[in-house]
Design a protein around this motif. Structure first.
Motif, mmCIF file in Angstrom:
data_model
loop_
_atom_site.group_PDB
_atom_site.id
_atom_site.type_symbol
_atom_site.label_atom_id
_atom_site.label_comp_id
_atom_site.label_asym_id
_atom_site.label_seq_id
_atom_site.Cartn_x
_atom_site.Cartn_y
_atom_site.Cartn_z
ATOM 1 N N THR A 82 0.811 -1.209 0.000
ATOM 2 C CA THR A 82 0.000 0.000 0.000
ATOM 3 C C THR A 82 0.853 1.272 0.000
ATOM 4 O O THR A 82 0.320 2.356 -0.154
ATOM 5 C CB THR A 82 -0.928 0.045 1.232
ATOM 6 O OG1 THR A 82 -0.143 0.073 2.416
ATOM 7 C CG2 THR A 82 -1.862 -1.145 1.249
ATOM 8 N N GLN A 83 2.156 1.126 0.162
ATOM 9 C CA GLN A 83 3.033 2.302 0.155
ATOM 10 C C GLN A 83 3.482 2.572 -1.269
ATOM 11 O O GLN A 83 3.998 1.683 -1.934
ATOM 12 C CB GLN A 83 4.254 2.059 1.048
ATOM 13 C CG GLN A 83 5.262 3.199 0.980
ATOM 14 C CD GLN A 83 6.341 3.048 2.018
ATOM 15 O OE1 GLN A 83 6.192 3.562 3.100
ATOM 16 N NE2 GLN A 83 7.403 2.339 1.702
ATOM 17 N N ILE A 84 3.283 3.782 -1.714
ATOM 18 C CA ILE A 84 3.710 4.148 -3.056
ATOM 19 C C ILE A 84 4.999 4.949 -2.917
ATOM 20 O O ILE A 84 4.976 6.168 -2.776
ATOM 21 C CB ILE A 84 2.629 4.955 -3.783
ATOM 22 C CG1 ILE A 84 1.344 4.137 -3.845
ATOM 23 C CG2 ILE A 84 3.095 5.330 -5.181
ATOM 24 C CD1 ILE A 84 0.149 4.900 -4.343
ATOM 25 N N ALA A 85 6.105 4.238 -2.907
ATOM 26 C CA ALA A 85 7.415 4.883 -2.822
ATOM 27 C C ALA A 85 8.384 4.028 -3.618
ATOM 28 O O ALA A 85 8.498 2.834 -3.380
ATOM 29 C CB ALA A 85 7.872 4.993 -1.378
ATOM 30 N N ILE A 86 9.031 4.644 -4.567
ATOM 31 C CA ILE A 86 9.991 3.899 -5.364
ATOM 32 C C ILE A 86 11.335 4.603 -5.277
ATOM 33 O O ILE A 86 11.404 5.807 -5.054
ATOM 34 C CB ILE A 86 9.539 3.785 -6.833
ATOM 35 C CG1 ILE A 86 9.275 5.186 -7.426
ATOM 36 C CG2 ILE A 86 8.303 2.928 -6.958
ATOM 37 C CD1 ILE A 86 9.040 5.193 -8.901
ATOM 38 N N ALA A 87 12.374 3.817 -5.440
ATOM 39 C CA ALA A 87 13.716 4.392 -5.389
ATOM 40 C C ALA A 87 13.923 5.243 -6.632
ATOM 41 O O ALA A 87 13.793 4.761 -7.756
ATOM 42 C CB ALA A 87 14.748 3.279 -5.312
ATOM 43 N N GLY A 88 14.206 6.503 -6.429
ATOM 44 C CA GLY A 88 14.456 7.412 -7.542
ATOM 45 C C GLY A 88 15.940 7.410 -7.887
ATOM 46 O O GLY A 88 16.589 6.367 -7.881
ATOM 47 N N ALA A 89 16.462 8.584 -8.150
ATOM 48 C CA ALA A 89 17.883 8.708 -8.459
ATOM 49 C C ALA A 89 18.712 8.302 -7.247
ATOM 50 O O ALA A 89 18.269 8.426 -6.103
ATOM 51 C CB ALA A 89 18.193 10.153 -8.842
ATOM 52 N N ILE A 90 19.890 7.800 -7.494
ATOM 53 C CA ILE A 90 20.776 7.384 -6.403
ATOM 54 C C ILE A 90 21.248 8.623 -5.651
ATOM 55 O O ILE A 90 21.758 9.574 -6.253
ATOM 56 C CB ILE A 90 21.982 6.591 -6.942
ATOM 57 C CG1 ILE A 90 21.497 5.289 -7.565
ATOM 58 C CG2 ILE A 90 22.993 6.318 -5.842
ATOM 59 C CD1 ILE A 90 22.580 4.466 -8.235
ATOM 60 N N ALA A 91 21.042 8.612 -4.344
ATOM 61 C CA ALA A 91 21.495 9.724 -3.502
ATOM 62 C C ALA A 91 22.960 9.493 -3.153
ATOM 63 O O ALA A 91 23.340 8.401 -2.734
ATOM 64 C CB ALA A 91 20.657 9.787 -2.234
ATOM 65 N N VAL A 92 23.788 10.506 -3.334
ATOM 66 C CA VAL A 92 25.211 10.400 -3.012
ATOM 67 C C VAL A 92 25.461 11.151 -1.711
ATOM 68 O O VAL A 92 25.051 12.306 -1.564
ATOM 69 C CB VAL A 92 26.092 10.979 -4.145
ATOM 70 C CG1 VAL A 92 27.565 10.922 -3.767
ATOM 71 C CG2 VAL A 92 25.835 10.227 -5.442
ATOM 72 N N GLN A 93 26.104 10.473 -0.764
ATOM 73 C CA GLN A 93 26.411 11.079 0.530
ATOM 74 C C GLN A 93 27.915 11.027 0.778
ATOM 75 O O GLN A 93 28.572 10.045 0.424
ATOM 76 C CB GLN A 93 25.680 10.337 1.658
ATOM 77 C CG GLN A 93 24.180 10.417 1.555
ATOM 78 C CD GLN A 93 23.493 9.727 2.714
ATOM 79 O OE1 GLN A 93 23.931 9.800 3.859
ATOM 80 N NE2 GLN A 93 22.399 9.051 2.418
ATOM 81 N N ARG A 94 28.407 12.079 1.395
ATOM 82 C CA ARG A 94 29.819 12.157 1.809
ATOM 83 C C ARG A 94 29.864 12.440 3.305
ATOM 84 O O ARG A 94 30.162 13.550 3.723
ATOM 85 C CB ARG A 94 30.533 13.255 1.037
ATOM 86 C CG ARG A 94 30.736 12.955 -0.425
ATOM 87 C CD ARG A 94 31.402 14.129 -1.143
ATOM 88 N NE ARG A 94 31.983 13.766 -2.412
ATOM 89 C CZ ARG A 94 31.310 13.507 -3.526
ATOM 90 N NH1 ARG A 94 29.988 13.563 -3.509
ATOM 91 N NH2 ARG A 94 31.926 13.193 -4.638
ATOM 92 N N PRO A 95 29.542 11.420 4.123
ATOM 93 C CA PRO A 95 29.475 11.657 5.572
ATOM 94 C C PRO A 95 30.860 11.816 6.185
ATOM 95 O O PRO A 95 31.855 11.315 5.653
ATOM 96 C CB PRO A 95 28.798 10.386 6.098
ATOM 97 C CG PRO A 95 29.186 9.338 5.116
ATOM 98 C CD PRO A 95 29.259 10.027 3.784
ATOM 99 N N SER A 96 30.916 12.518 7.299
ATOM 100 C CA SER A 96 32.173 12.560 8.043
ATOM 101 C C SER A 96 32.253 11.270 8.834
ATOM 102 O O SER A 96 31.244 10.685 9.216
ATOM 103 C CB SER A 96 32.220 13.772 8.963
ATOM 104 O OG SER A 96 31.124 13.729 9.849
ATOM 105 N N ALA A 97 33.479 10.800 9.069
ATOM 106 C CA ALA A 97 33.662 9.515 9.751
ATOM 107 C C ALA A 97 34.393 9.731 11.066
ATOM 108 O O ALA A 97 35.174 10.669 11.217
ATOM 109 C CB ALA A 97 34.454 8.570 8.861
ATOM 110 N N ASN A 98 34.118 8.850 12.009
ATOM 111 C CA ASN A 98 34.823 8.862 13.292
ATOM 112 C C ASN A 98 35.774 7.681 13.331
ATOM 113 O O ASN A 98 35.388 6.559 12.991
ATOM 114 C CB ASN A 98 33.826 8.725 14.454
ATOM 115 C CG ASN A 98 32.914 9.924 14.541
ATOM 116 O OD1 ASN A 98 33.345 11.058 14.406
ATOM 117 N ND2 ASN A 98 31.644 9.670 14.750
#
Length: 198
Positions: A82-98
């Motif tokens: 019942t959820q209408i959500a599809i993966a769109g464009a690939i999200a690119v993340q550059r997180p800071s790391a510990n």
């Protein structure tokens, strides 16, 4: 007074006394347990916890429900169709790391250069889904890993994410946050993998 009359009087008085005791017990129960609210709704108060139970907040397992109950956001979490959500464009993340620490250099034929651990999943209320990843460089050289994560609901992807990890020195273990879709989109799993180096 005849003996029969005395016995009859005793029986009647005994019944009246029993009725008074029962009525008293019912009055106490109404004050502590079962009763009727001011609006006419039957209710029960648990004497140990003080919780008041009404037909609106008890289990619905035994109730007859409509064949097409209304779809609420909470229902969609348990019925992914019942959820209408599809993966769109690939999200690119550059997180800071510990930097979590260092490990022995073990990369070789039986140990990959990069290992990925612990994709846990949690929701930040009113914001986004979050997973925390641990990336370990098992080699003696600095590397710049790339990861891929897929956030899913019922096996259906709802967001694809590519993560550019900061440089990991020899033997370093890094912890980094990766954000998924908004929390109004339901997610029940996150699958993450190493894209490079392999």
């Amino acid at each position: 007074m005849t003996p029969a009359f005395r016995i009859a009087t005793s029986v009647v008085l005994g019944c009246v006394a029993a009725g008074v005791v029962v009525a008293s017990a019912m009055a106490q129960t109404a004050g502590v347990g079962a009763g009727v609210s001011a609006s006419g709704t039957t209710q029960f108060r648990d004497p140990k916890t003080g919780v008041v139970w009404t037909p609106q907040n008890v289990s619905k397992d035994s109730r007859l429900e409509s064949a097409n109950p209304p779809s609420t956001p909470a229902d969609r979490a348990f019925d992914p169709k019942t959820q209408i959500a599809i993966a769109g464009a690939i999200a690119v993340q550059r997180p800071s790391a510990n930097l979590m620490g260092t490990v022995p250099i073990t990369a070789g034929p039986s140990m990959p250069i990069v290992t990925l651990d612990g994709p846990s999943l949690q929701a930040i209320p009113g914001q986004r889904w979050l997973t925390v990843l641990y990336v370990t460089n098992n080699s003696a050289a600095a590397i710049n890993p790339e990861l891929g994560c897929t956030f899913t609901n019922g096996g259906r992807p709802v967001q694809e994410t590519r993560i550019i990890v900061p440089t990991a020195g020899p033997g370093q273990r890094l912890g980094l946050p990766v954000y998924g879709p908004r929390t109004d989109i339901f997610v029940d799993r996150v699958l993450c993998r190493v894209i490079s180096p392999v």
